[in-house]
Motif scaffolding. Structure first.
Motif, PDB file in Angstrom:
ATOM      1  N   UNK A 146     -51.223  14.760  96.046  1.00 52.30           N
ATOM      2  CA  UNK A 146     -51.484  13.618  95.172  1.00 52.30           C
ATOM      3  C   UNK A 146     -52.063  14.088  93.848  1.00 52.30           C
ATOM      4  N   UNK A 147     -51.801  13.308  92.800  1.00 53.02           N
ATOM      5  CA  UNK A 147     -52.377  13.616  91.494  1.00 53.02           C
ATOM      6  C   UNK A 147     -53.619  12.750  91.341  1.00 53.02           C
ATOM      7  N   UNK A 148     -54.741  13.386  91.068  1.00 51.56           N
ATOM      8  CA  UNK A 148     -55.984  12.623  91.019  1.00 51.56           C
ATOM      9  C   UNK A 148     -56.865  13.136  89.872  1.00 51.56           C
ATOM     10  N   UNK A 149     -56.650  12.559  88.708  1.00 55.92           N
ATOM     11  CA  UNK A 149     -57.363  13.035  87.515  1.00 55.92           C
ATOM     12  C   UNK A 149     -58.622  12.191  87.324  1.00 55.92           C
ATOM     13  N   UNK A 150     -59.721  12.845  87.019  1.00 55.07           N
ATOM     14  CA  UNK A 150     -60.976  12.098  86.844  1.00 55.07           C
ATOM     15  C   UNK A 150     -61.006  11.418  85.469  1.00 55.07           C
ATOM     16  N   UNK A 151     -61.712  10.326  85.417  1.00 55.65           N
ATOM     17  CA  UNK A 151     -61.990   9.571  84.182  1.00 55.65           C
ATOM     18  C   UNK A 151     -60.743   8.982  83.513  1.00 55.65           C
ATOM     19  N   UNK A 152     -59.693   8.739  84.308  1.00 54.87           N
ATOM     20  CA  UNK A 152     -58.484   8.074  83.775  1.00 54.87           C
ATOM     21  C   UNK A 152     -58.113   6.934  84.715  1.00 54.87           C
ATOM     22  N   UNK A 153     -57.696   5.796  84.145  1.00 52.31           N
ATOM     23  CA  UNK A 153     -57.290   4.672  84.999  1.00 52.31           C
ATOM     24  C   UNK A 153     -55.796   4.769  85.326  1.00 52.31           C
TER      25      UNK A 153
ATOM     26  N   UNK B 167     -53.676   3.872  82.371  1.00 47.76           N
ATOM     27  CA  UNK B 167     -53.618   4.912  81.335  1.00 47.76           C
ATOM     28  C   UNK B 167     -52.663   6.039  81.707  1.00 47.76           C
ATOM     29  N   UNK B 168     -52.710   6.476  82.963  1.00 52.86           N
ATOM     30  CA  UNK B 168     -51.839   7.598  83.351  1.00 52.86           C
ATOM     31  C   UNK B 168     -50.367   7.138  83.371  1.00 52.86           C
TER      32      UNK B 168
ATOM     33  N   UNK C 169     -49.027   4.739  81.444  1.00 52.64           N
ATOM     34  CA  UNK C 169     -48.591   4.617  80.041  1.00 52.64           C
ATOM     35  C   UNK C 169     -48.331   6.005  79.447  1.00 52.64           C
ATOM     36  N   UNK C 170     -49.209   6.951  79.793  1.00 49.83           N
ATOM     37  CA  UNK C 170     -49.037   8.317  79.289  1.00 49.83           C
ATOM     38  C   UNK C 170     -47.726   8.904  79.813  1.00 49.83           C
ATOM     39  N   UNK C 171     -47.473   8.736  81.111  1.00 49.78           N
ATOM     40  CA  UNK C 171     -46.251   9.301  81.707  1.00 49.78           C
ATOM     41  C   UNK C 171     -45.006   8.638  81.126  1.00 49.78           C
TER      42      UNK C 171
ATOM     43  N   UNK D 251     -45.515   7.366  89.278  1.00 50.53           N
ATOM     44  CA  UNK D 251     -45.344   8.406  88.256  1.00 50.53           C
ATOM     45  C   UNK D 251     -43.940   9.019  88.350  1.00 50.53           C
TER      46      UNK D 251
ATOM     47  N   UNK E 258     -50.390   9.565  72.520  1.00 53.85           N
ATOM     48  CA  UNK E 258     -50.901   9.082  73.818  1.00 53.85           C
ATOM     49  C   UNK E 258     -51.784  10.129  74.475  1.00 53.85           C
TER      50      UNK E 258
ATOM     51  N   UNK F  75     -55.646   9.732  75.466  1.00 53.26           N
ATOM     52  CA  UNK F  75     -56.134   9.860  76.853  1.00 53.26           C
ATOM     53  C   UNK F  75     -57.126  11.016  76.970  1.00 53.26           C
TER      54      UNK F  75
ATOM     55  N   UNK G  89     -61.002  10.980  78.349  1.00 55.65           N
ATOM     56  CA  UNK G  89     -61.477  11.659  79.556  1.00 55.65           C
ATOM     57  C   UNK G  89     -62.335  12.889  79.255  1.00 55.65           C
TER      58      UNK G  89
ATOM     59  N   UNK H 125     -65.761   9.626  78.089  1.00 59.35           N
ATOM     60  CA  UNK H 125     -66.254   9.292  79.439  1.00 59.35           C
ATOM     61  C   UNK H 125     -66.850  10.506  80.150  1.00 59.35           C
TER      62      UNK H 125
ATOM     63  N   UNK I 193     -59.726  21.841  85.983  1.00 62.02           N
ATOM     64  CA  UNK I 193     -59.603  20.510  86.618  1.00 62.02           C
ATOM     65  C   UNK I 193     -58.165  19.998  86.529  1.00 62.02           C
TER      66      UNK I 193
ATOM     67  N   UNK J 130     -56.352  19.041  89.909  1.00 57.62           N
ATOM     68  CA  UNK J 130     -55.987  17.631  90.110  1.00 57.62           C
ATOM     69  C   UNK J 130     -54.466  17.425  90.019  1.00 57.62           C
ATOM     70  N   UNK J 131     -53.732  18.517  89.774  1.00 51.04           N
ATOM     71  CA  UNK J 131     -52.262  18.508  89.655  1.00 51.04           C
ATOM     72  C   UNK J 131     -51.763  17.798  88.400  1.00 51.04           C
TER      73      UNK J 131
ATOM     74  N   UNK K  22     -47.871  17.864  87.062  1.00 50.03           N
ATOM     75  CA  UNK K  22     -47.219  16.592  86.699  1.00 50.03           C
ATOM     76  C   UNK K  22     -46.556  16.740  85.325  1.00 50.03           C
TER      77      UNK K  22
END
Lengths: 294, 253
Positions: A81-88, A91-92, A94-96, A138, B6, B10, B14, B18, B80, B84-85, B89
């Protein structure tokens, strides 16, 4: 049929250890192909080679005619799984989307991946199943023609799984091609057009479930009868014979023949049931007889 | 270009907005040091030299802050991204790799810029330091641009790919570098042999360029070339290691 993935004579070693040996297959457009194999069989290695994340030792891989911008047309849901901190989530996504020229609309992605109510959640706060759905979101964000899904439903709850496979079936109707690996074989059984079994470093079976059944399928025939067991014991092609009270249970690879043999006694037979093996047990049988398929 | 904007957006959220670690570690730590050594522990400094000391130490703390941001925050953020991959991605999408790195480098420079501005404001508001606006701007600009080799040093450290090793390398590089280049205490307090090593460091060289602007002296071109040389050495080393790792990943895993 148009082939969008062609793999020829592919070999992969890690040091002296051979992982994949002489892999050959084509993937045609608008198919759902399931790649199955035991843990460590090399499924993820094969996918990583297809995605150009690692190289093969020899052989050729052609994806979407090796177009320069083939990444515009593929979507990938990795095992991790992709799990980036401090991003909703929003947001991810829209970025993708911004990486692609013709992405799906944001609303469509949310709907297909069932992420309503999670848009403002931080990625690292999602549960395992929610992270999986986000990984799917994603993967489809770029509106790909070819989707690679590596263990997509791991840790999803049963409701999410059902919805997920329904979405995959719908995507196929939109002429998408899906290449999937999963350990939940009963799920693949209902959606896959084609099964490839990776075993002993090679593709040892490549065909439809019906063809696998023909090769490996065992059927279970059950009925109730007061007739004596001696009448049935000598019927050829019964692999396993069980009788509990008046209940008979036969296992066979040739259900048609057995039914034919039972015909004279049908008047004295009740509750006759013929049950075909699941993909799960077909796969287990196939693996048991591994060497004979090489 | 849309995707670059973008990404910058972002990454700003991050990595800077934040990120408590940035505020506490990269910004607050040098500010606390600055207030302690320029306001509280100043008994032994003659009143006539106090303003000069406060100004000189301000420059040291600006560079110290940029050092923390460039190495620790850069290395940890990029690590990180791998764990976090996020990195993988991006590699599976059509995003060009140069855009991936450019968006991050711009944010790391912005992070240093914000720290430098805030520390200058502390100097102005607390110690009532005065300089022409052009000089303030130039000192900030030189500090941010001059620490670019350190951003690449952070990128280089992140290639260790392991949190424990990255932390160890961060500590091995940051604190000795801060000490021997005279950011914490004046370099003249150290033995001669250590001073000669300290003068070769990029942080000493940036500090000297800033001091020259501050005191209206001519900038020693050796220091400019020194920073460019550091940048070239670190970038080439980073590229070589990246290439080696890519080769290893593709063939051995």
């Amino acid at each position: 049929m148009t082939s969008i993935v062609t793999v020829e004579h592919l070999n992969k070693n890690y040091g002296k250890k051979e992982i994949l040996h002489n892999i050959n297959f084509n993937v045609n457009k608008n198919q759902i192909i399931a790649l199955i194999g035991e843990n460590g069989a090399g499924k993820t290695t094969l996918i990583n080679i297809l995605l150009d994340l690692i190289s093969s030792n020899s052989g050729t891989v052609n994806i979407l005619d090796n177009e320069k911008d083939f990444k515009e047309r593929i979507g990938v849901m990795m095992q991790q799984n992709i799990s980036i901190t401090r991003i909703t989530v929003k947001e991810i996504l829209k970025l993708t989307q911004s990486y692609y020229q013709s992405p799906l609309t944001y609303e469509k992605i949310i709907e297909l991946a069932d992420l309503n109510d999670l848009e403002d959640s931080k990625m690292d706060k999602l549960s395992g199943g929610q992270k999986r759905r986000l990984s799917f979101a994603l993967a489809i964000a770029g509106n790909p023609d070819l989707l690679f899904l590596d263990e997509p439903t791991a840790v999803m709850d049963s409701q999410s799984r059902t919805k997920f496979w329904q979405t995959i079936t719908d995507l196929k109707k939109q002429h998408k091609t899906v290449f999937v690996t999963s350990h939940y074989l009963e799920e693949l059984e209902t959606i896959a057009d084609r099964i490839m079994i990776l075993q002993n470093k090679s593709i040892s079976f490549d065909g439809s479930i019906a063809q696998l059944r023909e090769l490996e399928g065992e059927s279970i025939i059950e009925f109730d009868s007061i007739l004596l067991p001696d009448l049935f014991k000598d019927i050829p092609e019964i692999i396993d014979f069980k009788k509990v009270g008046d209940h008979y249970k036969f296992t066979t690879k040739n259900a048609e023949l057995i039914i034919g043999q039972l015909t004279p006694y049908l008047n004295a037979i009740n509750n006759l049931k013929v049950q075909q093996n699941s993909l799960d047990s077909l796969f287990v049988n196939f693996n048991k007889e591994g060497a004979t398929h090489e | 270009m849309n995707s670059l904007i973008y990404q910058i957006n972002i990454n700003f959220k991050r990595i800077i907005l934040r990120n408590k670690r940035f505020f506490l570690f990269d910004m607050m730590l040098p500010i606390i040091f600055y207030l302690l050594y320029s306001k509280v522990l100043v008994n032994g400094i003659p009143q006539a030299d106090l303003k000069t000391w406060q100004m000189n130490y301000l420059i040291s703390m600006i560079i110290y802050s940029c050092l923390l941001g460039s190495i620790i925050t850069v290395a940890n953020t990029l690590l990180e991204d791998k764990t976090s991959h996020f990195d993988i991605l991006s590699r599976l999408t059509p995003l060009p790799r140069w855009q991936y790195y450019l968006s991050r480098i711009l944010i790391f420079m912005l992070l240093n810029l914000i720290s430098a501005i805030v520390i200058c404001l502390v100097g102005i508001l607390v110690n009532h330091l005065t300089l022409p606006i052009a000089n303030w701007s130039l000192i900030i600009l030189i500090s941010v641009l001059g620490t670019t080799p350190l951003i690449f040093m952070g990128i280089l450290i992140s290639l260790a790919n392991n949190p424990a090793t990255v932390n160890l390398l961060n500590n091995i590089v940051v604190f000795p570098l801060a000490i021997i280049s005279g950011l914490w205490w004046p370099i003249t307090m150290m033995p001669k042999w250590l001073q000669s090593i300290g003068k070769l460091t990029p942080t000493f060289q940036i500090s000297n360029i800033d001091q020259a602007i501050l005191h209206g002296k001519i900038i020693n071109s050796h220091y400019i070339f020194g920073i460019i040389l550091w940048l070239m050495i670190i970038v080439v080393t980073t590229l070589l290691i990246t290439k080696y790792q890519k080769h290893k990943e593709l063939n051995i895993e």
